[in-house]
Motif scaffolding. Structure first.
Motif, mmCIF file in Angstrom:
data_model
loop_
_atom_site.group_PDB
_atom_site.id
_atom_site.type_symbol
_atom_site.label_atom_id
_atom_site.label_comp_id
_atom_site.label_asym_id
_atom_site.label_seq_id
_atom_site.Cartn_x
_atom_site.Cartn_y
_atom_site.Cartn_z
ATOM 1 N N UNK A 161 49.359 42.646 38.177
ATOM 2 C CA UNK A 161 48.666 43.079 39.396
ATOM 3 C C UNK A 161 47.168 42.831 39.247
ATOM 4 N N UNK A 162 46.497 42.667 40.357
ATOM 5 C CA UNK A 162 45.064 42.436 40.328
ATOM 6 C C UNK A 162 44.347 43.740 40.032
ATOM 7 N N UNK A 163 43.646 43.764 38.897
ATOM 8 C CA UNK A 163 42.927 44.975 38.504
ATOM 9 C C UNK A 163 41.458 44.910 38.920
ATOM 10 N N UNK A 164 40.906 43.726 38.894
ATOM 11 C CA UNK A 164 39.486 43.581 39.268
ATOM 12 C C UNK A 164 39.243 42.131 39.667
ATOM 13 N N UNK A 165 38.066 41.909 40.151
ATOM 14 C CA UNK A 165 37.666 40.541 40.512
ATOM 15 C C UNK A 165 36.363 40.216 39.781
ATOM 16 N N UNK A 166 36.332 39.081 39.163
ATOM 17 C CA UNK A 166 35.182 38.634 38.378
ATOM 18 C C UNK A 166 34.611 37.380 39.043
ATOM 19 N N UNK A 167 33.304 37.251 39.082
ATOM 20 C CA UNK A 167 32.697 36.105 39.768
ATOM 21 C C UNK A 167 31.366 35.732 39.126
ATOM 22 N N UNK A 168 31.054 34.469 39.233
ATOM 23 C CA UNK A 168 29.739 33.932 38.862
ATOM 24 C C UNK A 168 29.071 33.472 40.147
ATOM 25 N N UNK A 169 27.846 33.902 40.364
ATOM 26 C CA UNK A 169 27.104 33.545 41.568
ATOM 27 C C UNK A 169 25.868 32.760 41.167
ATOM 28 N N UNK A 170 25.681 31.654 41.816
ATOM 29 C CA UNK A 170 24.592 30.749 41.455
ATOM 30 C C UNK A 170 23.716 30.489 42.670
ATOM 31 N N UNK A 171 22.414 30.588 42.490
ATOM 32 C CA UNK A 171 21.456 30.276 43.564
ATOM 33 C C UNK A 171 21.295 28.753 43.613
#
Length: 488
Positions: free
Chosen positions: A198-208
Motif C-alpha cells: 500500500x502507498x505509505x507516503x509520496x517522495x519527490x524531487x523538485x527542481x527550479x
C-alpha cells in the motif's frame, strides 16, 4: 532528508568512481567547446541568426552545467544529513544556504506521509518556493495554494495518479513566491510502499528550471525570428529577380539596331549574377531604337541591393528611355536623371554610361556619370574612350555632365560594362602586365580580349568570350556587359 528506499526494489549500487570522473571530464571539455562557439557567434543584435546561435549555445551551457553538477553528486554520493532532534516548528532552522545560482539551490526534496499527514521538506525546497524556513512544510492539500491557477489541475492529477494508481510523477508547474515572482518547477516523484504494497507516503524531487525554460524560450523565439527574416529575405530576393527580369529581360542572341537600313549595330548583352544567395543589385543594360533611326545604348548600376534598389533601377531606366525617345542628348539626359534621383524620397547613388549612335554618319555621342568609359576595339587592338566630365548620379545637386563624340568605322566594336564584371580579387593583371589599381587592371584584362574579338563573327560571340573569361569568378555584386559591332 536521506533518500528513501521503496519497499518493492533493492537499493541501487553506486557506479564506479573512475567511470563518473571520465564522464565529468568529457562534460567539462564539451562545455568549454560550446562556450567557445557561443563567444564566436555574431554579436550584432540586428543579426537574427546570430541571436539564435547564441541563445542555443546558452541553453546548452545551462544543461551541461547541470549535468556536471549531477555527475559530481553521483560521484560523491548522497550527503549525510544527521537526523534532527525533535523540536517545535517555531525552532526549525534552515540548513546553510548553498551558493546562489548553484545546482543545489535549484533542487530540493520532500516527502509526505499519508498515514500521519506529516510533511518533510529539505532546506533547498524552502529556497525554491521562497518560503520561510521557520514555517511548517505544506501538506499535499496545501501545496496547490502556491501554484498558478491554470497549473493546479495538472498538479492535482499527477498527485492523484501517484497516490491511487502508484504512477510516477514527472511534470512541471509554475509557483508564485511570496515576493510575487513566478518560478517554473519540475517535479519528479513516486509512491513509497509499505510491506503490504500500500502507498505509505509520496517522495519527490523538485527542481527550479526557470532559467532553463527561459533559455529554451529564447531559443524558440530567436529561431522563429530567424526563420521569419529568412522568409522575408527569400521573398524579397524572388521579387527582386522577377522585377529585374521584367525590366531587363535576357536577350536570346543578337539584336540589329536600327532594324532596317545600312550601318546598323549588331548588339548583344548579358547579365552576370552575383554569387549564390547574394541579393539582387541595381545593374542594367539597354539597347533601344529611337525615332529617326538612331540607337540608344546604356549600362548602369544603382548602388545597393534588394527590391527597393531594383524598383529604383526600373524607375531610372524608364525615365532614361522616355527622355531618349524625346530626343534628349546624353549629357543633358544624365543631368535630368541626376535631378530625378535627387528629388526621390529614398537617397541613392548610381553610375551610368549613355550612348547615342547615329548610323548616317557612324557617330557615337556619349556621356558618363562616374562610370567606366566604353572600350573601343579596332583592327585587333582596344582602348578606352576619353571620358567627359561626370559625377555619380545622386552625388550632388545641379551636376553638369559633359558629352563626347567618337567617329566609328565599319567593324568597330564597342564594349560597355558595369564595375562588378571583374571581382576585385580577380582584377589583378596577368603575369607580365603592368600593375595598377584594380579598375585599371580590369580594363587591361578586357582590352586583352581584342585579338579574340577580331576573330568573332557576331556581337553574341564576343559576349560569350567575356562570360567565359570572367563569368566563373566569385563576385560580390552582379554585373552587365553589352557589345555593339558596327555593320557596313
Amino acid at each position: 532528508m536521506p533518500p528513501h528506499l521503496s519497499a518493492d526494489r533493492p537499493a541501487a549500487q553506486p557506479p564506479r568512481r573512475g567511470t563518473v570522473d571520465a564522464l565529468i571530464s568529457q562534460t567539462r571539455r564539451l562545455r568549454g567547446e560550446v562556450d567557445a562557439v557561443r563567444r564566436e557567434a555574431p554579436g550584432d543584435e540586428e543579426d537574427a541568426q546570430g541571436r539564435w546561435q547564441r541563445a542555443l549555445c546558452t541553453l546548452a551551457l545551462h544543461q551541461l552545467n547541470d549535468l556536471d553538477a549531477h555527475l559530481a553528486e553521483l560521484r560523491d554520493g548522497p550527503p549525510e544529513v544527521p537526523a534532527p532532534p525533535p523540536a517545535p516548528a517555531a525552532a526549525r532552522t534552515a540548513p546553510a544556504a548553498p551558493r546562489t545560482g548553484s545546482l543545489l539551490s535549484r533542487v530540493g526534496s520532500a516527502e509526505w506521509n499519508l498515514l500521519t499527514d506529516e510533511a518533510s521538506w529539505s532546506g533547498e525546497l524552502y529556497q525554491i518556493l521562497g518560503r520561510d524556513a521557520a514555517a511548517p512544510p505544506l501538506t499535499l492539500d496545501e501545496l496547490p495554494s502556491l501554484v498558478l491557477d491554470e497549473d493546479r489541475p495538472m498538479l492535482t492529477a499527477m498527485v492523484t495518479d501517484c497516490l491511487i494508481d502508484a504512477k510516477p510523477i514527472d511534470g512541471e508547474f509554475r509557483v508564485v513566491r511570496p515576493d510575487g515572482t513566478v518560478r517554473t518547477v519540475h517535479m519528479m516523484g513516486e509512491p513509497v510502499l509499505d510491506p503490504d504494497g500500500s502507498t505509505a507516503s509520496m517522495w519527490a524531487v523538485l527542481r527550479d528550471v526557470s532559467e532553463l525554460r527561459r533559455s529554451q524560450r529564447v531559443v524558440g523565439e530567436t529561431r522563429e525570428s530567424f526563420q521569419r527574416e529568412r522568409h522575408v529575405a527569400q521573398t524579397e530576393h524572388r521579387l527582386a529577380i522577377e522585377l529585374q527580369e521584367s525590366v531587363v529581360p535576357p536577350w536570346r542572341g543578337s539584336l540589329r539596331l536600327p532594324r532596317t537600313g545600312p550601318r546598323a549595330l549588331d548588339v548583344a548583352a548579358h547579365y552576370l549574377p552575383s554569387s549564390a544567395g547574394a541579393p539582387i543589385g541595381g545593374n542594367w543594360y539597354d539597347a533601344l531604337e529611337l525615332p529617326g533611326g538612331e540607337t540608344l545604348l546604356s549600362v548602369g548600376d544603382l548602388t545597393g541591393h534588394g527590391v527597393s534598389v531594383t524598383s529604383g533601377m526600373a524607375m531610372l531606366l524608364g525615365a532614361l528611355r522616355g527622355m531618349a525617345v524625346a530626343g534628349t542628348r546624353p549629357g543633358q539626359l544624365l543631368s535630368w536623371l541626376n535631378q530625378l534621383i535627387d528629388t526621390t524620397v529614398q537617397p541613392a547613388l548610381g553610375s551610368a554610361v549613355c550612348c547615342r549612335y547615329l548610323p548616317a554618319t557612324r557617330t557615337l555621342s556619349w556621356a558618363q556619370a562616374g562610370h567606366p568609359a566604353p572600350l573601343l576595339y579596332r583592327d585587333g587592338t582596344g582602348r578606352a574612350l576619353t571620358a567627359p566630365d561626370g559625377v555619380l548620379l545622386g552625388a550632388t545637386s545641379g551636376a553638369v555632365y559633359g558629352q563626347a563624340e567618337e567617329s566609328l568605322r565599319v567593324g568597330d566594336l564597342l564594349l560597355l560594362h558595369t564595375e562588378g564584371l571583374i571581382p576585385r580579387n580577380a582584377a589583378a593583371p596577368h603575369p607580365g602586365e603592368a600593375g595598377g589599381e584594380a579598375g585599371t587592371a580590369a580594363v587591361q584584362r578586357l582590352l586583352g580580349l581584342a585579338p579574340r574579338f577580331g576573330e568573332a563573327r557576331t556581337a553574341q560571340d564576343c559576349v560569350r568570350m567575356v562570360v567565359e573569361e570572367f563569368g566563373g569568378a566569385e563576385r560580390e555584386d552582379d554585373a552587365c556587359v553589352l557589345v555593339a559591332r558596327v555593320g557596313s
